[in-house]
Structures are given as C-alpha cells and as structure tokens.
Design a protein around this motif. Structure first.
Motif, PDB file in Angstrom:
ATOM      1  N   ALA A   1      -6.268  -1.139  11.211  1.00 21.44           N
ATOM      2  CA  ALA A   1      -5.587   0.070  11.682  1.00 21.44           C
ATOM      3  C   ALA A   1      -4.244   0.220  10.977  1.00 21.44           C
ATOM      4  O   ALA A   1      -3.865   1.333  10.571  1.00 21.44           O
ATOM      5  CB  ALA A   1      -5.398   0.012  13.198  1.00 21.44           C
ATOM      6  N   TYR A   2      -3.536  -0.896  10.773  1.00 22.59           N
ATOM      7  CA  TYR A   2      -2.236  -0.854  10.111  1.00 22.59           C
ATOM      8  C   TYR A   2      -2.378  -0.412   8.651  1.00 22.59           C
ATOM      9  O   TYR A   2      -1.525   0.316   8.119  1.00 22.59           O
ATOM     10  CB  TYR A   2      -1.568  -2.222  10.185  1.00 22.59           C
ATOM     11  N   VAL A   3      -3.460  -0.842   7.992  1.00 24.84           N
ATOM     12  CA  VAL A   3      -3.721  -0.406   6.622  1.00 24.84           C
ATOM     13  C   VAL A   3      -3.887   1.118   6.578  1.00 24.84           C
ATOM     14  O   VAL A   3      -3.329   1.799   5.708  1.00 24.84           O
ATOM     15  CB  VAL A   3      -4.981  -1.099   6.060  1.00 24.84           C
TER      16      VAL A   3
ATOM     17  N   GLN B   1      -0.101  -5.261  -9.927  1.00 26.09           N
ATOM     18  CA  GLN B   1       0.944  -4.443  -9.331  1.00 26.09           C
ATOM     19  C   GLN B   1       0.946  -4.592  -7.807  1.00 26.09           C
ATOM     20  O   GLN B   1       2.000  -4.740  -7.177  1.00 26.09           O
ATOM     21  CB  GLN B   1       0.746  -2.968  -9.710  1.00 26.09           C
ATOM     22  N   LEU B   2      -0.249  -4.573  -7.199  1.00 29.54           N
ATOM     23  CA  LEU B   2      -0.358  -4.754  -5.754  1.00 29.54           C
ATOM     24  C   LEU B   2       0.154  -6.137  -5.336  1.00 29.54           C
ATOM     25  O   LEU B   2       0.911  -6.274  -4.384  1.00 29.54           O
ATOM     26  CB  LEU B   2      -1.811  -4.577  -5.311  1.00 29.54           C
TER      27      LEU B   2
ATOM     28  N   ILE C   1       0.837  -1.205   0.000  1.00 31.88           N
ATOM     29  CA  ILE C   1       0.000   0.000   0.000  1.00 31.88           C
ATOM     30  C   ILE C   1       0.867   1.247   0.000  1.00 31.88           C
ATOM     31  O   ILE C   1       0.665   2.164  -0.809  1.00 31.88           O
ATOM     32  CB  ILE C   1      -0.942  -0.016   1.225  1.00 31.88           C
ATOM     33  N   ALA C   2       1.839   1.299   0.930  1.00 32.20           N
ATOM     34  CA  ALA C   2       2.692   2.487   1.017  1.00 32.20           C
ATOM     35  C   ALA C   2       3.481   2.699  -0.266  1.00 32.20           C
ATOM     36  O   ALA C   2       3.649   3.834  -0.731  1.00 32.20           O
ATOM     37  CB  ALA C   2       3.643   2.353   2.209  1.00 32.20           C
ATOM     38  N   ALA C   3       3.945   1.587  -0.881  1.00 37.75           N
ATOM     39  CA  ALA C   3       4.762   1.711  -2.085  1.00 37.75           C
ATOM     40  C   ALA C   3       3.948   2.214  -3.270  1.00 37.75           C
ATOM     41  O   ALA C   3       4.323   3.189  -3.933  1.00 37.75           O
ATOM     42  CB  ALA C   3       5.399   0.356  -2.413  1.00 37.75           C
TER      43      ALA C   3
END
Length: 469
Positions: free
Chosen positions: A163-165, A252-253, A87-89
């Motif tokens: 929460a981490y997402v 891609q994900l 997600i962050a990338a």
C-alpha cells in the motif's frame, strides 16, 4: 547529460515570467498537498496507539510479546520507507523531464520489484523468528504468544508495504490527497476491528493478541485493494519492456533506496543508545524520556507531512530544471517549519508542568517530564529543518548527503550532547544537550543544503558557458 545541464542553466539564469507561481500560490499548493498527509500521519500514529491500548487489556505478557516484535517491525518500515523515497524521487524526476512513457514503465518496475523484495524479507523474518526473538530476550511464555502473532503480523506488513508503494506512486504524480485519506481510513478500519477480533463480540470469540495482527491484515488489505482500484483508473502503469527498464534503472533506484533505508535505520539505533544513557539516571527518568519521545513524533506531524508531500514536487522541479522554484519552495517550507515548531514549542514550554501532569499519573514521572519539555520541544524547529533537508536531498539527487546528514545529526550532534549533558547535570543536562544537538543539526543541515544548491548552480553555469563557446 549536456542537454539536461543546459536546461538547468536556463532555468537558473532566466528571470521569472508570468508563468512563475507567486509566493502565495506556492503556499496554497504546499498547504493543499501537505494537509492530507498530516491527517494521514495522525491516523497512522493513532493506529499504533490504538493497537497498544487494546493489547494492554490482555495483560502484561501479551503486551511484552508484542513489544518484542517492534525492532523487526521497524526494520520492515525502514525498508518500505526507503523504497518509497526512491520511488517518489525517480518517478517524479522522470515526470518533470516529461518522459511519461518511462514513468509508466518505472511504475510497473517498482510495483513488481517491491512486491518480490518485501515478500523475501517477510519470509526471512519468519524463518529466523525463534533465534531473533530469543536474542532480544523473549522467554518461553512470550515466545508462545509471539508464534501466533508474528505470522499474521508479517502478512499485514507485506500488505502495508505494498500500500505504501502505491501511495508513493500517487505522491510522485502530485496526488497527496488519496494517500492521506487512505492512511486515515485504514486507521479507522483498525479501530473498529481491533476490539472485535481481540476480545470478540456476542457469538464471535476473540483471538487475543493474534486478533490485533488480523485486524491489521484486514485494514491494510482493504486500503491496498481500494488504492489499487484507484490506480487502475489512472494511466500510470506499463508492464511491457519492464526487464529492459529494470536493467536501465536498477542502479539509480538502488542509489537512492539504499542510503534512504540506512537513514531510516539510524534513528532506531540512536534511540536505543540514548535510552541506555538515560537509564543510568533512574526509572522515572526513563519513563519521562519515553513519553517525551512519543510527544516528539506528535509535535513533528506537520514536518513529517512536509517530508512526504514536498520531495515529489521537488523531484518534478529537478527533472524540469526549475532550480529557482526549488529554492523558493525550500525557503517557504523552512519558514513554515521554524514558525510552526517554535510557536508550538514555546506554548508547550510555558505549559510544561500542567501538561506533564495531564499526560502522566505518576508525580515523579510528571516532574521529570516537566524538566524535559521546556528545552526539547522548542528545539524541534531546528530538528524539523534537518528532517526537511534530508528528505529534499533524496529528491534532488543527493542521497549520500542525506545519509551523511542523518549520521551527523544523530551521532555527532545529538548523542554526544546528550551524553555530556547527562554527566554534567543529570536529566536537565539531557534536556539541554538534546536541544543543543537539535540546534546544531538544523544549522549544519541548512548550510549543507545551501552549499549543495550553490555548487549545483555553479556547475550548471560552467557547463552552459562551455556549451555555448
């Protein structure tokens, strides 16, 4: 693709301008983004220690029952961290390419997709609970305790994963402060709720082992609710066109998430195998190795924070084609890691004997720990470099390199050196082998990073030349 290559080429070849941040500015921004994550990770580490400390007062059986759930909990954490990296990338790269509309759609895709995927994983782990825990060796008494603990624990894991997402979305947008604050806040919630729900207070009766899980449910639930409220006030989410975006982005994900998840699984397997090697040396040696492993996590807090705060920044640079800034950021982060870990490691090595006796009450275990610390802790400067490169590789579009590096670090550099050391010189050999393994991993990782960055720059310049002729 041609346009992106041209952008990369110009970013690589153009000299610094007045808008290029100075080293001092980069250091200041890196510090501001990493400090909140450092505090948050300290809170999460305290979270686990507080849980174990309170549960230990219930007796050996509840503590053993909780311990049997750790391997499956590590599986959940591995999946959630792998998704967070993806997600962050991908969101940070999209923001770096200035495609904010797509970044908002990706926010909606990853939130809904992660919720469904993690719910299915929790359901599966509930269905297979009996054969899974029996396979791990739980007896009838422990299974009775696990039954009342595992259900609320899975609910807590889903809330924590979601929460981490959300934390990953904030990090992708450059906000590391809120995730760090929320990780610390949920730890404080847990600290307050644990004794109340485990042991009870006044007219409130405690729930025993299950109370620890329900305390985590309430803590993660509060953290998720606050973070979701903060997110609702940002224009970072879009729920229209999600199916089309999912079709366009799923490969891609998956291409980032699956290797990242595998990276998270390998350390757990390696830890089990190394523990088996050390177990052949004696009970005191195993106890000392376990304490040294926990010290490793604490001593690498700054590195762990960098692996969370740096990749979104690198992803935005990647999306914008700012390869010189990527190079400077990585060099700066590497210097911070080496200097910090070496200073910390040398101090710990000099104070190894008194430190070991402060940490452990048993003279035999303390003596074994004093053998490990002088070799292991200074070597974490090289281990930190490897961890930094692996996290950066996911942000820079090299997920397979990240997975390969994790495998090489653990199963080619580290484990063979520990095994050989144990056979040649017992526990001291294990310590020396561990240090050599970490050294080799750091050197290999940095060479792979430099080669990958160099190859990227060459391919960029070749494409730019062809495009202009």
């Amino acid at each position: 693709m041609s346009s992106s290559m041209s952008t990369d080429a110009s970013a690589t070849s153009t000299p610094p301008t007045s808008e290029t941040p100075t080293t001092r500015e980069l250091m200041s921004r890196l510090w501001r983004s990493t400090l909140p994550m450092t505090l948050g990770i300290m809170g999460l580490l305290g979270f686990n220690m507080v849980d174990a400390a309170f549960v230990s007062h219930l007796g050996t059986a509840p503590l053993a029952a909780q311990s049997f759930t750790f391997p499956l909990t590590f599986l959940i954490i591995g999946v959630q961290v792998g998704m967070g990296i993806a997600i962050a990338a991908i969101v940070s790269r999209t923001l770096g390419a200035e495609d904010e509309a797509r970044a908002r759609r990706l926010g909606g895709v990853v939130l809904l997709g992660s919720g469904v995927l993690m719910a299915l994983l929790m359901l599966l782990l509930w269905v297979i609970r009996v054969p899974a825990f029996e396979l791990l060796g739980a007896n009838a008494t422990e299974m009775t305790l696990i039954e009342v603990y595992w259900g609320p624990s899975l609910i807590a894991s889903w809330l924590g994963a979601m929460a981490y997402v959300l934390y990953s979305l904030f990090r992708a947008h450059g906000d590391t402060r809120l995730p760090g604050e929320m990780m610390l806040l949920t730890s404080v919630f847990n600290l307050v709720l644990d004794p109340l729900l485990i042991f009870g207070a006044g007219p409130l009766s405690g729930f025993g082992l299950a109370g620890a899980a329900w305390a985590t449910v309430l803590s993660f639930g509060a953290g998720l609710a606050i973070t979701a409220f903060k997110l609702s006030r940002r224009d970072w989410m879009e729920y229209r066109g999600l199916w089309v975006e999912w079709q366009a982005s799923r490969r891609q994900l998956a291409g980032i998430a699956i290797p990242a998840i595998l990276c998270q699984m390998m350390p757990a397997l390696s830890a089990m195998l190394v523990t088996a090697i050390v177990a052949g040396l004696g009970q005191a040696e195993v106890a000392a190795w376990g304490i040294a492993s926990r010290l490793e996590t604490f001593s690498l807090i700054v590195v762990l924070a960098l692996t969370m705060s740096l990749p979104p920044w690198l992803g935005r640079c990647y999306g914008a084609g700012r390869w010189q800034e990527i190079r400077r950021l990585m060099n700066l982060a590497a210097r911070v890691v080496v200097i910090w870990q070496l200073v910390l490691g040398i101090i710990a090595a000099v104070l190894a004997t008194p430190l070991a006796y402060v940490l452990v009450g048993s003279d035999e275990v303390s003596a074994a720990l004093a053998v490990l610390l002088p070799w292991m802790l200074p070597s974490y400067s090289f281990l930190g470099i490897c961890m930094l490169v692996v996290s950066a590789a996911n942000a820079l579009g090299w997920p397979l390199r990240a997975t390969a590096l994790s495998f090489v670090r653990l199963f080619i550099c580290f484990m063979p050196a520990v095994w050989l050391g144990a056979h040649l010189d017992g526990l001291r050999g294990v310590a020396i082998g561990s240090a050599i393994g970490n050294l080799l991993a750091g050197v290999v990782a940095w060479r792979v990073y430099r080669q990958a960055l160099g190859d990227r720059g060459k391919s960029v310049r070749r494409h730019a030349y062809v495009a202009t002729t």
